[in-house]
Design an enzyme around this catalytic site. Structure first.
Site, PDB file in Angstrom:
ATOM      1  N   ARG A 149       0.854  -1.194   0.000  1.00 39.85           N
ATOM      2  CA  ARG A 149       0.000   0.000   0.000  1.00 39.85           C
ATOM      3  C   ARG A 149       0.885   1.236   0.000  1.00 39.85           C
ATOM      4  O   ARG A 149       1.874   1.289   0.736  1.00 39.85           O
ATOM      5  CB  ARG A 149      -0.863  -0.028   1.266  1.00 39.85           C
ATOM      6  CG  ARG A 149      -1.911   1.043   1.313  1.00 39.85           C
ATOM      7  CD  ARG A 149      -2.632   1.052   2.650  1.00 39.85           C
ATOM      8  NE  ARG A 149      -1.981   1.927   3.594  1.00 39.85           N
ATOM      9  CZ  ARG A 149      -2.549   2.382   4.715  1.00 39.85           C
ATOM     10  NH1 ARG A 149      -3.779   2.026   5.035  1.00 39.85           N
ATOM     11  NH2 ARG A 149      -1.887   3.177   5.532  1.00 39.85           N
ATOM     12  N   TYR A 161      -3.239  11.258   5.319  1.00 40.02           N
ATOM     13  CA  TYR A 161      -3.483   9.990   6.013  1.00 40.02           C
ATOM     14  C   TYR A 161      -2.355   8.989   5.697  1.00 40.02           C
ATOM     15  O   TYR A 161      -1.897   8.908   4.554  1.00 40.02           O
ATOM     16  CB  TYR A 161      -4.840   9.374   5.592  1.00 40.02           C
ATOM     17  CG  TYR A 161      -4.871   7.933   5.979  1.00 40.02           C
ATOM     18  CD1 TYR A 161      -5.040   7.588   7.308  1.00 40.02           C
ATOM     19  CD2 TYR A 161      -4.592   6.938   5.047  1.00 40.02           C
ATOM     20  CE1 TYR A 161      -4.949   6.267   7.700  1.00 40.02           C
ATOM     21  CE2 TYR A 161      -4.515   5.617   5.438  1.00 40.02           C
ATOM     22  CZ  TYR A 161      -4.689   5.286   6.765  1.00 40.02           C
ATOM     23  OH  TYR A 161      -4.586   3.991   7.157  1.00 40.02           O
ATOM     24  N   ASP A 212      -5.131   3.825   0.060  1.00 37.20           N
ATOM     25  CA  ASP A 212      -6.257   4.058   0.973  1.00 37.20           C
ATOM     26  C   ASP A 212      -6.633   5.544   0.958  1.00 37.20           C
ATOM     27  O   ASP A 212      -5.820   6.390   1.332  1.00 37.20           O
ATOM     28  CB  ASP A 212      -5.834   3.627   2.391  1.00 37.20           C
ATOM     29  CG  ASP A 212      -6.980   3.613   3.383  1.00 37.20           C
ATOM     30  OD1 ASP A 212      -8.052   4.164   3.072  1.00 37.20           O
ATOM     31  OD2 ASP A 212      -6.790   3.046   4.485  1.00 37.20           O
ATOM     32  N   HIS A 214      -9.096   6.758   2.777  1.00 32.63           N
ATOM     33  CA  HIS A 214      -9.540   7.023   4.154  1.00 32.63           C
ATOM     34  C   HIS A 214     -10.760   7.951   4.229  1.00 32.63           C
ATOM     35  O   HIS A 214     -10.775   8.899   5.028  1.00 32.63           O
ATOM     36  CB  HIS A 214      -8.369   7.551   4.992  1.00 32.63           C
ATOM     37  CG  HIS A 214      -8.302   6.886   6.345  1.00 32.63           C
ATOM     38  ND1 HIS A 214      -8.579   7.549   7.509  1.00 32.63           N
ATOM     39  CD2 HIS A 214      -7.996   5.619   6.702  1.00 32.63           C
ATOM     40  CE1 HIS A 214      -8.457   6.725   8.529  1.00 32.63           C
ATOM     41  NE2 HIS A 214      -8.100   5.542   8.070  1.00 32.63           N
ATOM     42  N   GLU A 264     -13.634  -1.513   6.508  1.00 31.46           N
ATOM     43  CA  GLU A 264     -12.979  -1.661   7.814  1.00 31.46           C
ATOM     44  C   GLU A 264     -13.813  -1.082   8.956  1.00 31.46           C
ATOM     45  O   GLU A 264     -13.657  -1.516  10.084  1.00 31.46           O
ATOM     46  CB  GLU A 264     -11.566  -1.074   7.802  1.00 31.46           C
ATOM     47  CG  GLU A 264     -11.504   0.427   7.638  1.00 31.46           C
ATOM     48  CD  GLU A 264     -10.088   0.974   7.595  1.00 31.46           C
ATOM     49  OE1 GLU A 264      -9.228   0.356   6.942  1.00 31.46           O
ATOM     50  OE2 GLU A 264      -9.837   2.012   8.224  1.00 31.46           O
ATOM     51  N   ARG A 285     -13.788  -5.399   3.213  1.00 34.25           N
ATOM     52  CA  ARG A 285     -12.673  -5.306   4.158  1.00 34.25           C
ATOM     53  C   ARG A 285     -13.099  -5.449   5.624  1.00 34.25           C
ATOM     54  O   ARG A 285     -12.376  -5.011   6.533  1.00 34.25           O
ATOM     55  CB  ARG A 285     -11.927  -3.978   3.962  1.00 34.25           C
ATOM     56  CG  ARG A 285     -11.384  -3.791   2.564  1.00 34.25           C
ATOM     57  CD  ARG A 285     -10.295  -2.743   2.540  1.00 34.25           C
ATOM     58  NE  ARG A 285      -9.167  -3.182   3.313  1.00 34.25           N
ATOM     59  CZ  ARG A 285      -8.780  -2.660   4.458  1.00 34.25           C
ATOM     60  NH1 ARG A 285      -9.411  -1.655   5.005  1.00 34.25           N
ATOM     61  NH2 ARG A 285      -7.728  -3.157   5.073  1.00 34.25           N
ATOM     62  N   GLU A 341      -4.551  -7.529   5.021  1.00 33.08           N
ATOM     63  CA  GLU A 341      -3.644  -6.434   5.427  1.00 33.08           C
ATOM     64  C   GLU A 341      -2.720  -6.915   6.548  1.00 33.08           C
ATOM     65  O   GLU A 341      -3.132  -7.632   7.451  1.00 33.08           O
ATOM     66  CB  GLU A 341      -4.479  -5.243   5.924  1.00 33.08           C
ATOM     67  CG  GLU A 341      -3.632  -4.035   6.308  1.00 33.08           C
ATOM     68  CD  GLU A 341      -4.481  -2.833   6.725  1.00 33.08           C
ATOM     69  OE1 GLU A 341      -5.690  -3.012   6.984  1.00 33.08           O
ATOM     70  OE2 GLU A 341      -3.925  -1.726   6.780  1.00 33.08           O
TER      71      GLU A 341
HETATM   72  C1  CS2 Z   1      -6.398   1.992   8.039  1.00 35.81           C
HETATM   73  C2  CS2 Z   1      -6.345   1.853   9.515  1.00 35.81           C
HETATM   74  O1  CS2 Z   1      -5.286  -0.045   7.908  1.00 35.81           O
HETATM   75  C3  CS2 Z   1      -6.036   0.708   7.327  1.00 35.81           C
HETATM   76  O2  CS2 Z   1      -6.480   0.509   6.218  1.00 35.81           O
HETATM   77  O3  CS2 Z   1      -7.478   2.604   7.466  1.00 35.81           O
HETATM   78  O4  CS2 Z   1      -5.015   2.011   9.883  1.00 35.81           O
HETATM   79  C4  CS2 Z   1      -7.218   2.817  10.334  1.00 35.81           C
HETATM   80  O5  CS2 Z   1      -6.814   4.124  10.140  1.00 35.81           O
HETATM   81  C5  CS2 Z   1      -7.120   2.464  11.774  1.00 35.81           C
HETATM   82  O6  CS2 Z   1      -7.414   1.137  11.957  1.00 35.81           O
HETATM   83  C6  CS2 Z   1      -8.025   3.347  12.612  1.00 35.81           C
HETATM   84  O7  CS2 Z   1      -8.122   2.862  13.891  1.00 35.81           O
HETATM   85 MG    MG Z   2      -8.054   1.703   5.638  1.00 38.24          MG
END
Ligand code: CS2
Ligand code: MG
Length: 404
Positions: A149, A161, A212, A214, A264, A285, A341
């Site tokens: 990533r 991010y 990502d 985000h 997520e 995810r 991941e």
């Molecule tokens: C992120 C995470 O791993 C990812 O894809 O989006 O690191 C996320 O920011 C954290 O889990 C938030 O707690």
């Molecule tokens: Mg993420």
């Protein structure tokens, strides 16, 4: 022969970051553990377990995993949500751990056996400049990763991010009150093709590249990003826009064939029902800990399989090694696994949670220990008590609160 639950306890520890664990012991002396960590809201899940779930567990037959899941989900009357579903997940994973230990099998065997030899994982590369990012990609390639990533600071934007502040490894939950970050989407949209071009020019097209977003774009901004990155053939573009409105993804889909991933922050099959059945995404995810455990994740994966959607579970460091171990058994056992991941935990976290899973050449394996293969060293855990920590919040340059 029923196997009644004798005791259940919540353990909170902070070996560098906070983790919440549920430990369930049955009358025959076997115990199982489940992850209950919800980053920045740890005590909400701990209290839910202690006050509302544990009293109902004592004396229940630990073998009745599906019935216990239904009892906790339907029985609460109030359904879904990250707190409820993380608490249910902790119970579910602990019960699967117990059942697999009693069967003297690694959990993936109990889930139907392996569908593949090992689990392909992706790593995180990041940089303050594109050149640092390229170096970080090269380092991860040397470690064996075949999927990486990519995240980098955006010129002229205060905070991006996925990029660490200073030289410390990336770990966003670092504020005793939430740190405020400042963001500019148009600058990011102009920068991203340059970043992807640099990565593809240096590493070619065989390396799987992920990114990502985000949750920071509107649907039309997300569509424009995906369209502009399509030629660089990303493995996936993640969380381009929030999905409280699942229809938003239809708009993105109309403009691009770049594969889309999200989930997520989802905690139930209903959060992705339309995304999956209307084939608006390519990877789901959701994770074991935040989406109701192995029992509910199997339901989501089976549903996704009907529509050609693969899994790509969240595996950041705010999910404990218990979640990682359980996820690897799940990943090995389902037909429509996509990718997992992998953000390695610190050495101290690995010491608090000794585990059977291993990494080599960009692949992980859950190991052959009975159960999910992850344990907790309670003496060491007690030496590292909880410390309050928040994820950041994000504002646009004019001060408007945005999605972090
Ligand atoms: C992120 C995470 O791993 C990812 O894809 O989006 O690191 C996320 O920011 C954290 O889990 C938030 O707690
Ligand atoms: Mg993420």
């Amino acid at each position: 022969m029923p196997n009644p639950i004798l005791e259940a306890r919540v353990i909170i520890t902070c070996p560098g970051r906070n983790f919440v664990t549920l430990k369930i012991t049955t009358t025959d002396g076997v115990y199982g553990i489940g992850d209950a960590t919800l980053n920045g809201r740890e005590f909400a899940v701990a209290a839910y377990l202690q006050e509302h779930i544990i009293p109902c567990l004592i004396g229940r037959d630990a073998d009745r995993i599906e019935d216990t899941w239904q009892y906790l989900y339907r029985g609460a009357y109030w359904r879904r949500g990250p707190v409820t579903m993380s608490a249910i997940a902790a119970v579910d994973v602990a019960l699967w751990d117990i059942k697999a230990k009693r069967a003297n099998m690694p959990l993936y065997q109990l889930l139907g056996g392996r569908c593949r030899e090992s689990v392909t994982v992706y790593a995180h590369a990041n940089g303050h400049e594109i050149s640092d990012l390229l170096e970080s990609v090269a380092q991860h390639q040397e470690l064996g990763y075949k999927a990486i990533r990519v995240q980098a600071a955006v010129p002229g934007v205060a905070d991006a991010y996925g990029v660490p502040h200073g030289d410390k490894p990336y770990e966003p939950a670092d504020g005793t009150i939430p740190r405020e970050e400042v963001w500019n989407t148009p600058k990011y949209l102009r920068f991203m093709p340059r970043l992807m071009d640099a990565v593809r020019s240096k590493f070619g097209f065989d390396l799987a590249i992920l990114h990502d977003g985000h949750h920071r774009m509107t649907p039309i901004e997300a569509a424009s990003l995906a369209k502009s990155l399509e030629e660089f053939q990303p493995f996936w573009l993640e969380d381009l826009t929030p999905a409280e409105n699942q229809d938003a993804f239809r708009l993105i889909r109309q403009h691009t064939t770049a594969p889309l991933a999200i989930g997520e922050v989802f905690n139930s099959i209903f959060d992705c029902q339309k995304l999956i059945s209307e084939q608006l995404i390519d990877y789901i995810r959701t994770t074991i800990v935040h989406a109701g455990g192995i029992t509910h994740m199997r339901r989501i994966a089976s549903f996704a399989d009907l529509y050609g959607v693969k899994t790509g579970s969240h595996g950041a460091t705010d999910l404990s090694p218990i979640c990682m171990g359980a996820a690897l058994h799940f990943d090995l056992s389902i037909p429509n696994f996509g990718i997992q991941e992998h953000m390695p935990h610190t050495a101290l976290t690995d010491e608090v949670f000794p585990h059977a899973y291993t990494f080599a050449n960009g692949l992980m394996h859950p190991g052959e220990a009975p159960g999910h293969g992850v344990d907790i060293d309670e003496t060491l855990a007690a030496k590292h008590p909880y410390k309050r920590a928040y994820l950041p919040v994000c504002r646009l340059e004019d001060g408007t609160l945005h999605n972090w």
